[in-house]
Design a protein around this motif. Structure first.
Motif, PDB file in Angstrom:
ATOM      1  N   ALA A   1       0.833  -1.203   0.000  1.00  0.00           N
ATOM      2  CA  ALA A   1       0.000   0.000   0.000  1.00  0.00           C
ATOM      3  C   ALA A   1       0.866   1.251   0.000  1.00  0.00           C
ATOM      4  O   ALA A   1       0.582   2.218  -0.707  1.00  0.00           O
ATOM      5  CB  ALA A   1      -0.923  -0.009   1.215  1.00  0.00           C
ATOM      6  N   ALA A   2       1.962   1.216   0.782  1.00  0.00           N
ATOM      7  CA  ALA A   2       2.859   2.363   0.826  1.00  0.00           C
ATOM      8  C   ALA A   2       3.470   2.619  -0.543  1.00  0.00           C
ATOM      9  O   ALA A   2       3.609   3.763  -0.989  1.00  0.00           O
ATOM     10  CB  ALA A   2       3.960   2.136   1.862  1.00  0.00           C
TER      11      ALA A   2
ATOM     12  N   PHE B   1       0.783   4.140  -2.764  1.00  0.00           N
ATOM     13  CA  PHE B   1       0.552   5.541  -2.398  1.00  0.00           C
ATOM     14  C   PHE B   1       1.684   6.425  -2.914  1.00  0.00           C
ATOM     15  O   PHE B   1       1.465   7.554  -3.368  1.00  0.00           O
ATOM     16  CB  PHE B   1       0.437   5.683  -0.882  1.00  0.00           C
ATOM     17  CG  PHE B   1      -0.777   5.018  -0.303  1.00  0.00           C
ATOM     18  CD1 PHE B   1      -1.914   4.792  -1.071  1.00  0.00           C
ATOM     19  CD2 PHE B   1      -0.785   4.614   1.032  1.00  0.00           C
ATOM     20  CE1 PHE B   1      -3.028   4.187  -0.544  1.00  0.00           C
ATOM     21  CE2 PHE B   1      -1.900   3.996   1.568  1.00  0.00           C
ATOM     22  CZ  PHE B   1      -3.026   3.782   0.783  1.00  0.00           C
TER      23      PHE B   1
ATOM     24  N   PHE C   1       5.329  11.501  -0.800  1.00  0.00           N
ATOM     25  CA  PHE C   1       4.087  11.874  -0.137  1.00  0.00           C
ATOM     26  C   PHE C   1       4.074  13.373   0.122  1.00  0.00           C
ATOM     27  O   PHE C   1       5.065  13.943   0.558  1.00  0.00           O
ATOM     28  CB  PHE C   1       3.952  11.159   1.211  1.00  0.00           C
ATOM     29  CG  PHE C   1       3.688   9.678   1.097  1.00  0.00           C
ATOM     30  CD1 PHE C   1       2.575   9.214   0.418  1.00  0.00           C
ATOM     31  CD2 PHE C   1       4.557   8.769   1.679  1.00  0.00           C
ATOM     32  CE1 PHE C   1       2.338   7.849   0.322  1.00  0.00           C
ATOM     33  CE2 PHE C   1       4.324   7.414   1.588  1.00  0.00           C
ATOM     34  CZ  PHE C   1       3.214   6.954   0.903  1.00  0.00           C
TER      35      PHE C   1
ATOM     36  N   ALA D   1       0.647  11.073   6.668  1.00  0.00           N
ATOM     37  CA  ALA D   1      -0.595  10.573   6.087  1.00  0.00           C
ATOM     38  C   ALA D   1      -0.333   9.285   5.308  1.00  0.00           C
ATOM     39  O   ALA D   1      -1.132   8.338   5.356  1.00  0.00           O
ATOM     40  CB  ALA D   1      -1.207  11.634   5.169  1.00  0.00           C
ATOM     41  N   GLY D   2       0.781   9.223   4.584  1.00  0.00           N
ATOM     42  CA  GLY D   2       1.129   8.013   3.852  1.00  0.00           C
ATOM     43  C   GLY D   2       1.375   6.843   4.779  1.00  0.00           C
ATOM     44  O   GLY D   2       0.911   5.719   4.523  1.00  0.00           O
TER      45      GLY D   2
ATOM     46  N   ALA E   1       0.215   6.499   7.822  1.00  0.00           N
ATOM     47  CA  ALA E   1      -1.060   6.145   8.441  1.00  0.00           C
ATOM     48  C   ALA E   1      -1.914   5.319   7.477  1.00  0.00           C
ATOM     49  O   ALA E   1      -2.553   4.333   7.886  1.00  0.00           O
ATOM     50  CB  ALA E   1      -1.810   7.409   8.866  1.00  0.00           C
ATOM     51  N   GLY E   2      -1.918   5.700   6.195  1.00  0.00           N
ATOM     52  CA  GLY E   2      -2.686   4.958   5.200  1.00  0.00           C
ATOM     53  C   GLY E   2      -2.190   3.531   5.055  1.00  0.00           C
ATOM     54  O   GLY E   2      -2.983   2.580   4.995  1.00  0.00           O
ATOM     55  N   ALA E   3      -0.867   3.352   4.995  1.00  0.00           N
ATOM     56  CA  ALA E   3      -0.286   2.014   4.882  1.00  0.00           C
ATOM     57  C   ALA E   3      -0.601   1.183   6.117  1.00  0.00           C
ATOM     58  O   ALA E   3      -0.911  -0.014   6.022  1.00  0.00           O
ATOM     59  CB  ALA E   3       1.224   2.115   4.676  1.00  0.00           C
TER      60      ALA E   3
ATOM     61  N   ILE F   1      -3.185   1.523   8.090  1.00  0.00           N
ATOM     62  CA  ILE F   1      -4.610   1.179   8.083  1.00  0.00           C
ATOM     63  C   ILE F   1      -4.872  -0.013   7.165  1.00  0.00           C
ATOM     64  O   ILE F   1      -5.631  -0.925   7.506  1.00  0.00           O
ATOM     65  CB  ILE F   1      -5.451   2.404   7.656  1.00  0.00           C
ATOM     66  CG1 ILE F   1      -5.421   3.463   8.761  1.00  0.00           C
ATOM     67  CG2 ILE F   1      -6.891   1.997   7.345  1.00  0.00           C
ATOM     68  CD1 ILE F   1      -6.050   4.771   8.375  1.00  0.00           C
ATOM     69  N   VAL F   2      -4.226  -0.033   5.999  1.00  0.00           N
ATOM     70  CA  VAL F   2      -4.383  -1.162   5.075  1.00  0.00           C
ATOM     71  C   VAL F   2      -3.907  -2.454   5.732  1.00  0.00           C
ATOM     72  O   VAL F   2      -4.586  -3.485   5.686  1.00  0.00           O
ATOM     73  CB  VAL F   2      -3.609  -0.906   3.771  1.00  0.00           C
ATOM     74  CG1 VAL F   2      -3.580  -2.177   2.910  1.00  0.00           C
ATOM     75  CG2 VAL F   2      -4.239   0.235   2.986  1.00  0.00           C
TER      76      VAL F   2
END
Length: 252
Positions: free
Chosen positions: A127-128, A131, A139, A144-145, A147-149, A151-152
Motif C-alpha cells: 500500500a505504501a 501511495f 508523499f 498521512a502516507g 497512516a494509510g499504509a 490502516i491497510v
C-alpha cells in the motif's frame, strides 16, 4: 480449557498483580484466551502503568547521573524537533497501534493472529508503494502516507482474525512461547535504536532499556488481558514520555 495452557486467577491488588507479572517473567506461559475487556482488566493496565512509571523514573535517574558525570549520551530523533499536534498524535496513537500489532498481535499463538500479522506487513508495504507511486514518488504528507499504509495492514490483519476467530492457539506455538515472548520484547527494544544516528547505535544500546522493560509489561498484558490492554498501556507510556519532553522543552 486447552491442554498446555494456564489461566491466571485475577489479581486482587496492585502487589498481587506485580507478583503475577514477576512469576510470568520467570516462566512465560501462554494463558487461555484473554477475557473480554472489563473493569478488572482496565485496573490491571493502570497497575502496570504505575510499575512502568516507577521503572522509568529509576532508569531516568540513572541516565541523569551518567550525564551529570560528564558522559555524553546520544540524543533521540525528537531532540531539537518541533513537536506539533501531528507528532503528538503519531507518538501517542499511531505508534502504539502499529507497534503492538506488529510485535505482540501474534503472541496469542492463534492462527488468525499469526497469519494476519504475517500478511499485514507485506500488505502495508505494498500500500505504501502504491501511495508513493500515485503521489509522484513522494508523499505530500509523509505521516498521512504512513497512516494509510498502517490502516491497510490493519484491515488485512483484522480480516484474518475474523475468518479464523474460532481457532485456538497452535500447540507448537505454546511449546515455544517463552522464546517468542523474549524475541518479541527484544525486537521491540531493538527497533528503537533507529531513533538514534547510525553511528551512535552501539552507544545507544543502554538507552533502549526502558523499551525493553516496558516491552515485558506489554507482552504480559497482551496475553493476560488482550491486545487492547497492551495498546492502552503503550499509549499511556508514550503520553507520559511526550509530556516529559514537552515540559523539558518549555523549561529550557
Amino acid at each position: 480449557m486447552n491442554a498446555g495452557t494456564t489461566s491466571l486467577a485475577p489479581a486482587i491488588s496492585m502487589r498481587s498483580e506485580w507478583v503475577q507479572f514477576a512469576r510470568f517473567l520467570k516462566r512465560p506461559t501462554l494463558p487461555t484466551r484473554a477475557p473480554l475487556p472489563k473493569i478488572m482488566s482496565l485496573i490491571a493496565v493502570l497497575r502496570l502503568f504505575v510499575l512502568d512509571l516507577i521503572v522509568m523514573s529509576v532508569l531516568l535517574g540513572i541516565a541523569g547521573a551518567v550525564m551529570s558525570a560528564g558522559i555524553d549520551v546520544p540524543e533521540t530523533a525528537l531532540a531539537g524537533m518541533e513537536i506539533g499536534p501531528a507528532i503528538i498524535f503519531a507518538v501517542i496513537v499511531i505508534a502504539p497501534l502499529v507497534e503492538e500489532t506488529l510485535f505482540r498481535g501474534w503472541l496469542s499463538g492463534r492462527p488468525g493472529h499469526v497469519v494476519g500479522i504475517l500478511l499485514a506487513v507485506p500488505a502495508g508495504l505494498l500500500a505504501a508503494g502504491i501511495f508513493t507511486a500515485v503521489g509522484g514518488g513522494t508523499f505530500a504528507n509523509p505521516w498521512a502516507g504512513m497512516a494509510g499504509a498502517a490502516i491497510v495492514g490493519l484491515i488485512v490483519a483484522l480480516a484474518f482474525v475474523f475468518l479464523l476467530r474460532r481457532r485456538d492457539a497452535m500447540r507448537w506455538f505454546k511449546r515455544f512461547f517463552p522464546l517468542f515472548f523474549w524475541l518479541s520484547t527484544l525486537g521491540f527494544a531493538s527497533v528503537h535504536l533507529f531513533n538514534f544516528e547510525p553511528g551512535q547505535m552501539a552507544m545507544a544500546l543502554p538507552l533502549v532499556l526502558p523499551q525493553f522493560a516496558t516491552g515485558t509489561m506489554l507482552g504480559y498484558l497482551r496475553v493476560r488481558y488482550g491486545l487492547w490492554s497492551s495498546i492502552l498501556l503503550h499509549m499511556l507510556h508514550n503520553g507520559a514520555f511526550i509530556s516529559l519532553v514537552l515540559l523539558a522543552g518549555s523549561a529550557a
